[in-house]
Design an enzyme around this catalytic site. Structure first.
Site, PDB file in Angstrom:
ATOM      1  N   GLU A  25       0.818  -1.217   0.000  1.00  0.00           N
ATOM      2  CA  GLU A  25       0.000   0.000   0.000  1.00  0.00           C
ATOM      3  C   GLU A  25       0.851   1.266   0.000  1.00  0.00           C
ATOM      4  O   GLU A  25       0.337   2.364  -0.150  1.00  0.00           O
ATOM      5  CB  GLU A  25      -0.900   0.021   1.258  1.00  0.00           C
ATOM      6  CG  GLU A  25      -2.006  -1.016   1.267  1.00  0.00           C
ATOM      7  CD  GLU A  25      -1.562  -2.367   1.815  1.00  0.00           C
ATOM      8  OE1 GLU A  25      -0.340  -2.643   1.831  1.00  0.00           O
ATOM      9  OE2 GLU A  25      -2.426  -3.159   2.231  1.00  0.00           O
ATOM     10  N   TRP A  28       0.631  -8.475  26.597  1.00  0.00           N
ATOM     11  CA  TRP A  28       1.040  -8.733  25.225  1.00  0.00           C
ATOM     12  C   TRP A  28       2.453  -9.309  25.177  1.00  0.00           C
ATOM     13  O   TRP A  28       3.346  -8.857  25.878  1.00  0.00           O
ATOM     14  CB  TRP A  28       1.008  -7.447  24.398  1.00  0.00           C
ATOM     15  CG  TRP A  28      -0.368  -6.914  24.187  1.00  0.00           C
ATOM     16  CD1 TRP A  28      -0.902  -5.796  24.767  1.00  0.00           C
ATOM     17  CD2 TRP A  28      -1.393  -7.470  23.360  1.00  0.00           C
ATOM     18  NE1 TRP A  28      -2.199  -5.621  24.348  1.00  0.00           N
ATOM     19  CE2 TRP A  28      -2.520  -6.633  23.478  1.00  0.00           C
ATOM     20  CE3 TRP A  28      -1.476  -8.591  22.537  1.00  0.00           C
ATOM     21  CZ2 TRP A  28      -3.712  -6.872  22.806  1.00  0.00           C
ATOM     22  CZ3 TRP A  28      -2.659  -8.822  21.857  1.00  0.00           C
ATOM     23  CH2 TRP A  28      -3.746  -7.978  21.993  1.00  0.00           C
TER      24      TRP A  28
HETATM   25  P1  AMP Z   1       3.469  -6.602   1.921  1.00  0.00           P
HETATM   26  O1  AMP Z   1       2.468  -5.596   1.571  1.00  0.00           O
HETATM   27  O2  AMP Z   1       3.167  -7.978   1.424  1.00  0.00           O
HETATM   28  O3  AMP Z   1       4.855  -6.159   1.547  1.00  0.00           O
HETATM   29  O4  AMP Z   1       3.472  -6.762   3.501  1.00  0.00           O
HETATM   30  C1  AMP Z   1       3.648  -5.661   4.341  1.00  0.00           C
HETATM   31  C2  AMP Z   1       3.856  -6.145   5.747  1.00  0.00           C
HETATM   32  O5  AMP Z   1       5.079  -6.882   5.826  1.00  0.00           O
HETATM   33  C3  AMP Z   1       4.046  -5.017   6.736  1.00  0.00           C
HETATM   34  O6  AMP Z   1       2.808  -4.507   7.176  1.00  0.00           O
HETATM   35  C4  AMP Z   1       4.801  -5.709   7.853  1.00  0.00           C
HETATM   36  O7  AMP Z   1       3.950  -6.456   8.697  1.00  0.00           O
HETATM   37  C5  AMP Z   1       5.679  -6.679   7.104  1.00  0.00           C
HETATM   38  N1  AMP Z   1       7.014  -6.091   6.932  1.00  0.00           N
HETATM   39  C6  AMP Z   1       7.525  -5.520   5.834  1.00  0.00           C
HETATM   40  N2  AMP Z   1       8.794  -5.119   6.060  1.00  0.00           N
HETATM   41  C7  AMP Z   1       9.079  -5.427   7.338  1.00  0.00           C
HETATM   42  C8  AMP Z   1      10.214  -5.255   8.193  1.00  0.00           C
HETATM   43  N3  AMP Z   1      11.332  -4.705   7.764  1.00  0.00           N
HETATM   44  N4  AMP Z   1      10.120  -5.690   9.471  1.00  0.00           N
HETATM   45  C9  AMP Z   1       8.992  -6.277   9.926  1.00  0.00           C
HETATM   46  N5  AMP Z   1       7.902  -6.470   9.185  1.00  0.00           N
HETATM   47  C10 AMP Z   1       7.936  -6.051   7.908  1.00  0.00           C
END
Ligand code: AMP
Length: 538
Positions: free
Chosen positions: A327, A441
């Site tokens: 997004e 949590w």
């Molecule tokens: P996507 O849209 O498939 O790229 O997923 C996004 C989600 O991936 C985010 O809301 C996070 O929960 C996770 N995410 C992406 N980058 C990171 C990061 N560097 N550390 C932790 N979670 C991440």
């Protein structure tokens, strides 16, 4: 008074022409499925992408029509990144790792008019072709004859003019669409504009973001079907960087070989790729000379601190941790030490580098709990909200998810974070992955990070398992390194100085592999399902 500045639209055509005009001799290198190397240049690419734009017009693609791709990373795929938006079309990259059912849903939802597909991915197409109806299917052949009823890409563009009569595009027109590969619910479409993509490229290239320039040699290990390879193709065109495309070969040995041979300065991918690469380097530290590599960008899920330390201390390689979302085009934050932080003790520097980092220019962040916006004290937890010119304001044709967008103009990320006084964001969990035990949590990410610091542990994913007394308790799923041994007791002992007693996993489950999403992230829904009848001691 009125400003005296031109109303110059921010469109991808500008980045495209810049690459062709100023960096015509800079190379684009692709590894083919048979592992041979194909070389071309931004100059040649500039001509071929215009031929594609002309060919798409001839096929009847109209402004606003969606054109889908099902391909690995290679320079012909790059041609669609510009050739489609140039003629007013909307680039729609499909993830071949999704199920046939999801792919059919996504193609139908986007109403894709044309599909371009790698010959090596035709078996994926076979799985869902009966459920979708693009007008044309074009094949990127690697030598074999194209099946009947489909068009050969090279033949399609061959006779076309290498210059395309520009369409006057509005910067707000759509240029691309990606579907989030969420672990729950149907995939959701995010529609990017020319303007959002240009601004994202500008922000991503900056020295304190990814720091890319015409002297960079960029290896996007992240597939072009994951949020447009994190926008790297657009950023690289803008700055004129050399790009090295790994094709379908994303295993550690292939990536290391490319890094060495093409003198890569910046590579980017999800943690699972880097965990495998670290493993390979640890086993054979002298096999590859990767001294050209200045940074490895890791994002998509949390980069474990032990991995960042392992690369730096054992191999002198710098990991740059970044966070983002489909997004958000996708880059949101990057974890670089600020001026003055270089003097901090090593352990503190690594702790910071393992955080998600500081928002890149044009992205604003806040953390919100039930009681309202939380202070930037590094302790108070809240859901991360973001806003900016390359962040979605709604999903395509999906009113059901409208609550993700707040009334006051922010996007709710679903990530639970703390933000400290320096503005460093630290993700403690996805809101649905947090473990609630006895009203407290527990962060699964913190436990995973710590476990992956144990020398015997290759991968760890922690999930909640229902508990009659505490509601939920953490269970750690662990994959050990090849030939390594560790018992429950050893892991418990290792964690105990780092966590409060109530935060410690109730059980350790040793596995061969951890199931993954189509984006290579740990698939916690599958783990929770696998462990739903797991009996915890009461
Ligand atoms: P996507 O849209 O498939 O790229 O997923 C996004 C989600 O991936 C985010 O809301 C996070 O929960 C996770 N995410 C992406 N980058 C990171 C990061 N560097 N550390 C932790 N979670 C991440």
């Amino acid at each position: 008074m009125e400003s005296q500045m031109m109303d110059f639209p921010l469109t991808l055509s500008h980045l495209f022409d810049r690459a062709g005009r100023y960096f015509a001799k800079t190379e684009l290198v692709s590894r083919r499925p048979d592992k041979s190397i194909h070389r071309t240049t931004w100059g040649d690419f500039h001509v071929r992408a215009q031929k594609l734009a002309n060919a798409l017009q001839r096929l009847g693609v109209k402004r606003g029509d969606r054109v889908a791709t099902l391909g690995w990373n290679h320079s012909r795929h790059l041609e669609t990144y510009f050739g489609i938006p140039l003629m007013g079309g909307v680039l729609h990259t499909l993830n071949p790792r999704l199920s046939g059912q999801d792919l059919a849903y996504i193609m139908n939802h986007a109403e894709d008019a044309v599909l371009l597909v790698d010959d090596v991915l035709l078996p994926v197409w076979e799985r869902f072709k009966h459920e979708v109806h693009p007008k044309h299917v074009v094949v990127w052949s690697n030598g074999a004859a194209v099946p009947a009823g489909m068009l050969d890409y090279e033949q399609l563009i061959e006779g076309e003019l290498g210059s395309f009569t520009p369409v006057t595009l509005d910067e707000k027109e759509p240029a691309g669409i990606c579907y989030t590969s969420g672990t729950t619910g149907r995939p959701k479409g995010v529609v990017y504009s020319h303007r959002s993509m240009v601004l994202h490229a500008m922000s991503a290239a900056l020295p304190d973001s990814l720091g890319l320039s015409q002297t960079s040699v960029v290896l996007p290990v992240v597939p072009m079907f994951h949020v447009n390879a994190w926008g790297l193709p657009f950023t690289c065109a803008m700055v004129g960087a050399k790009v090295v495309f790994p094709g379908p070969h994303l295993d550690a040995l292939s990536v290391l070989q490319l890094m060495e041979e093409e003198k890569v300065t910046c590579a980017a991918g999800v943690p699972t790729v880097w965990i495998a690469i670290l493993d390979a380097l640890d086993k054979e530290p002298k096999r590859w000379n990767v001294s050209s590599v200045k940074q490895m960008v890791v994002g998509g899920s949390a980069a474990p601190q032990a991995m960042i330390e392992g690369f730096q201390k054992r191999h002198g390689l710098a990991v740059l941790h970044a966070w983002g979302m489909t997004e958000m085009s996708p880059i949101g934050t990057v974890s670089r030490l600020k001026a003055g932080m270089q003097g901090l003790p090593d352990s503190e520097q690594f702790r910071r580098r393992a955080m998600q980092g500081v928002a890149v220019p044009l992205v604003e962040v806040r953390a919100v709990s039930e009681a309202g916006e939380v202070p930037w004290d590094g302790k108070s937890m809240g859901e991360l909200h973001v806003r900016g010119p390359f962040i979605a304001k709604s999903y395509f044709g999906n009113a059901a998810e409208a609550d993700k967008f707040t009334m006051d103009g922010w996007f709710r990320t679903g990530d639970v974070v703390t933000i400290d006084s320096e503005g460093f964001v630290r993700i403690t969990d996805r809101s649905k992955d947090l473990i609630k035990s006895g009203g407290e949590w527990i962060s699964s990410v913190d436990l995973e990070n710590a476990l992956m610091g144990h020398p015997a542990v290759k991968e760890a994913a922690v999930v909640a398992v229902a508990h009659p007394k505490w509601d939920e308790r953490p269970v750690a799923c662990v994959v050990l390194r090849d030939g390594a041994k560790a018992t429950d007791e050893e892991l418990r002992e290792y964690l105990s100085p780092l966590f409060a007693k109530f935060q410690m996993p109730d059980a350790f489950v040793f596995m061969q592999t951890i199931p993954r999403t189509a984006a290579g992230k740990f698939l916690k829904t599958a783990l929770r399902e696998q462990l739903k009848d797991f009996k915890l001691q009461t």
